[in-house]
Design a protein around this motif. Structure first.
Motif, mmCIF file in Angstrom:
data_model
loop_
_atom_site.group_PDB
_atom_site.id
_atom_site.type_symbol
_atom_site.label_atom_id
_atom_site.label_comp_id
_atom_site.label_asym_id
_atom_site.label_seq_id
_atom_site.Cartn_x
_atom_site.Cartn_y
_atom_site.Cartn_z
ATOM 1 N N PHE A 144 0.830 -1.205 0.000
ATOM 2 C CA PHE A 144 0.000 0.000 0.000
ATOM 3 C C PHE A 144 0.868 1.260 0.000
ATOM 4 O O PHE A 144 0.599 2.208 -0.738
ATOM 5 N N TYR A 145 1.882 1.262 0.822
ATOM 6 C CA TYR A 145 2.782 2.414 0.937
ATOM 7 C C TYR A 145 3.323 2.826 -0.432
ATOM 8 O O TYR A 145 3.240 3.992 -0.812
ATOM 9 N N GLU A 146 3.863 1.865 -1.164
ATOM 10 C CA GLU A 146 4.415 2.160 -2.483
ATOM 11 C C GLU A 146 3.318 2.518 -3.485
ATOM 12 O O GLU A 146 3.482 3.430 -4.295
ATOM 13 N N THR A 147 2.221 1.805 -3.436
ATOM 14 C CA THR A 147 1.134 2.014 -4.401
ATOM 15 C C THR A 147 0.581 3.432 -4.340
ATOM 16 O O THR A 147 0.252 4.012 -5.370
ATOM 17 N N VAL A 148 0.473 4.004 -3.140
ATOM 18 C CA VAL A 148 -0.114 5.337 -3.022
ATOM 19 C C VAL A 148 0.897 6.469 -3.152
ATOM 20 O O VAL A 148 0.534 7.640 -3.060
ATOM 21 N N GLY A 149 2.170 6.127 -3.365
ATOM 22 C CA GLY A 149 3.154 7.187 -3.601
ATOM 23 C C GLY A 149 4.271 7.257 -2.585
ATOM 24 O O GLY A 149 5.086 8.181 -2.632
ATOM 25 N N GLY A 150 4.312 6.332 -1.635
ATOM 26 C CA GLY A 150 5.422 6.266 -0.694
ATOM 27 C C GLY A 150 5.568 7.470 0.214
ATOM 28 O O GLY A 150 4.587 8.104 0.618
ATOM 29 N N HIS A 151 6.800 7.791 0.520
ATOM 30 C CA HIS A 151 7.147 8.831 1.492
ATOM 31 C C HIS A 151 6.457 10.169 1.196
ATOM 32 O O HIS A 151 5.899 10.794 2.107
ATOM 33 N N ALA A 152 6.494 10.597 -0.041
ATOM 34 C CA ALA A 152 5.923 11.909 -0.391
ATOM 35 C C ALA A 152 4.441 11.995 -0.037
ATOM 36 O O ALA A 152 3.971 13.035 0.460
ATOM 37 N N THR A 153 3.704 10.926 -0.266
ATOM 38 C CA THR A 153 2.268 10.924 0.040
ATOM 39 C C THR A 153 2.029 11.031 1.534
ATOM 40 O O THR A 153 1.163 11.794 1.990
ATOM 41 N N PHE A 154 2.796 10.292 2.319
ATOM 42 C CA PHE A 154 2.588 10.320 3.763
ATOM 43 C C PHE A 154 3.065 11.631 4.380
ATOM 44 O O PHE A 154 2.477 12.110 5.350
ATOM 45 N N VAL A 155 4.097 12.244 3.825
ATOM 46 C CA VAL A 155 4.517 13.581 4.276
ATOM 47 C C VAL A 155 3.386 14.567 4.022
ATOM 48 O O VAL A 155 3.037 15.373 4.896
ATOM 49 N N LYS A 156 2.793 14.509 2.839
ATOM 50 C CA LYS A 156 1.689 15.419 2.509
ATOM 51 C C LYS A 156 0.504 15.209 3.464
ATOM 52 O O LYS A 156 -0.087 16.177 3.937
ATOM 53 N N LEU A 157 0.178 13.954 3.742
ATOM 54 C CA LEU A 157 -0.920 13.639 4.655
ATOM 55 C C LEU A 157 -0.660 14.231 6.039
ATOM 56 O O LEU A 157 -1.521 14.924 6.610
ATOM 57 N N VAL A 158 0.505 13.977 6.583
ATOM 58 C CA VAL A 158 0.838 14.432 7.936
ATOM 59 C C VAL A 158 0.935 15.959 7.994
ATOM 60 O O VAL A 158 0.442 16.582 8.944
ATOM 61 N N ASP A 159 1.533 16.568 6.995
ATOM 62 C CA ASP A 159 1.613 18.037 6.973
ATOM 63 C C ASP A 159 0.223 18.665 6.943
ATOM 64 O O ASP A 159 -0.052 19.613 7.689
ATOM 65 N N ALA A 160 -0.645 18.150 6.087
ATOM 66 C CA ALA A 160 -2.003 18.699 6.002
ATOM 67 C C ALA A 160 -2.751 18.496 7.316
ATOM 68 O O ALA A 160 -3.474 19.395 7.783
ATOM 69 N N PHE A 161 -2.590 17.345 7.933
ATOM 70 C CA PHE A 161 -3.251 17.074 9.213
ATOM 71 C C PHE A 161 -2.786 18.068 10.281
ATOM 72 O O PHE A 161 -3.596 18.694 10.961
ATOM 73 N N TYR A 162 -1.479 18.246 10.424
ATOM 74 C CA TYR A 162 -0.973 19.128 11.467
ATOM 75 C C TYR A 162 -1.210 20.605 11.164
ATOM 76 O O TYR A 162 -1.223 21.420 12.093
ATOM 77 N N ASP A 163 -1.446 20.954 9.918
ATOM 78 C CA ASP A 163 -1.866 22.332 9.616
ATOM 79 C C ASP A 163 -3.184 22.612 10.311
ATOM 80 O O ASP A 163 -3.408 23.712 10.825
ATOM 81 N N GLY A 164 -4.076 21.629 10.335
ATOM 82 C CA GLY A 164 -5.349 21.782 11.038
ATOM 83 C C GLY A 164 -5.193 21.752 12.543
ATOM 84 O O GLY A 164 -5.810 22.542 13.260
ATOM 85 N N VAL A 165 -4.362 20.855 13.046
ATOM 86 C CA VAL A 165 -4.151 20.720 14.495
ATOM 87 C C VAL A 165 -3.552 22.004 15.082
ATOM 88 O O VAL A 165 -3.901 22.410 16.203
ATOM 89 N N ALA A 166 -2.670 22.649 14.349
ATOM 90 C CA ALA A 166 -1.951 23.823 14.858
ATOM 91 C C ALA A 166 -2.884 24.912 15.373
ATOM 92 O O ALA A 166 -2.549 25.622 16.329
ATOM 93 N N ASN A 167 -4.045 25.038 14.770
ATOM 94 C CA ASN A 167 -4.986 26.093 15.173
ATOM 95 C C ASN A 167 -6.253 25.550 15.812
ATOM 96 O O ASN A 167 -7.248 26.276 15.899
#
Length: 183
Positions: A63-86
C-alpha cells in the motif's frame, strides 16, 4: 510453413510445444473432449493452467508504495498538522511548542504501518497507541476534531477511491479506539 488450406498446414503452438498439424488439431478456440460422453468442448481461453495468466491485483500490493510512498505520507501528515496547529481542542494535547516532533512520530508510524520503512519500530519500539495516548484526555470531541483534520488531509491526497477508502477506514477505526474519556 506452407500456405493456408494446404495439406502441410500447421497450427502455431502455445507454451513452447511443437506445432500441431492442422488435421489433428481441434477447431480454433476449442479443446477436444476425451470421450463422446464428456462435456462439450470449452474455449481454450478458459483452460488456463493454475498460476498462468493471473497477476495479483494492485490493491494487494504494498500500500505504501502504491499510493506514492514517502511523499504521500509527508503530505498527509503536513495537512493534518496544519489543522491541528490552530485547533483549540487538539493543540493543548501537544506539550511541545513545535509540532515537528509529533509530525515526525506520526509520519514514521504511518509509513511503517502501511508497509514503508521500519524506522518507527527501530526508534520507538512497538507502537502501543492506546498506551501512548493514555496521558491525554481523549474524549468524543477530541476524536471528532482529529477526524475532521484527518479527513481534510486524506482528501488533499487525491487517492484512487479504493486506496482512499482503505486509508480512511483504518484512520477512522484508530481514532475511535483512542477514546479514553467521556467529554
Amino acid at each position: 510453413m506452407t500456405g493456408e488450406g494446404s495439406s502441410g498446414a500447421q497450427r502455431p503452438s502455445t507454451g513452447g510445444e511443437p506445432p500441431v498439424p492442422a488435421e489433428a488439431a481441434p477447431p480454433a478456440g476449442t479443446a477436444s473432449s476425451p470421450s463422446a460422453g464428456a462435456r462439450s468442448a470449452l474455449p481454450v481461453e478458459r483452460l488456463v493452467t493454475a498460476g498462468q495468466g493471473f497477476s495479483q491485483p494492485q490493491y494487494t500490493d504494498n500500500f505504501y508504495e502504491t499510493v506514492g510512498g514517502h511523499a504521500t505520507f509527508v503530505k498527509l501528515v503536513d495537512a493534518f498538522y496544519d489543522g491541528v496547529a490552530n485547533d483549540d481542542v487538539l493543540r493543548p494535547m501537544y506539550p511541545e511548542q513545535d509540532l515537528g516532533p509529533a509530525k515526525e512520530r506520526l509520519l514514521l508510524f504511518l509509513e511503517q504501518y502501511w508497509g514503508g520503512p521500519k524506522t518507527y519500530g527501530e526508534q520507538r519500539g512497538h507502537p502501543r497507541l492506546r498506551m501512548r495516548h493514555m496521558p491525554f484526555r481523549v474524549g468524543p470531541q477530541a476524536r471528532d476534531h482529529w477526524l475532521q483534520h484527518m479527513r481534510a488531509a486524506v482528501d488533499s491526497l487525491g487517492l484512487a477511491p479504493l486506496h482512499e477508502a482503505t486509508l480512511w477506514d483504518y484512520l477512522d477505526r484508530a481514532a475511535h479506539s483512542m477514546v479514553n474519556a467521556a467529554d
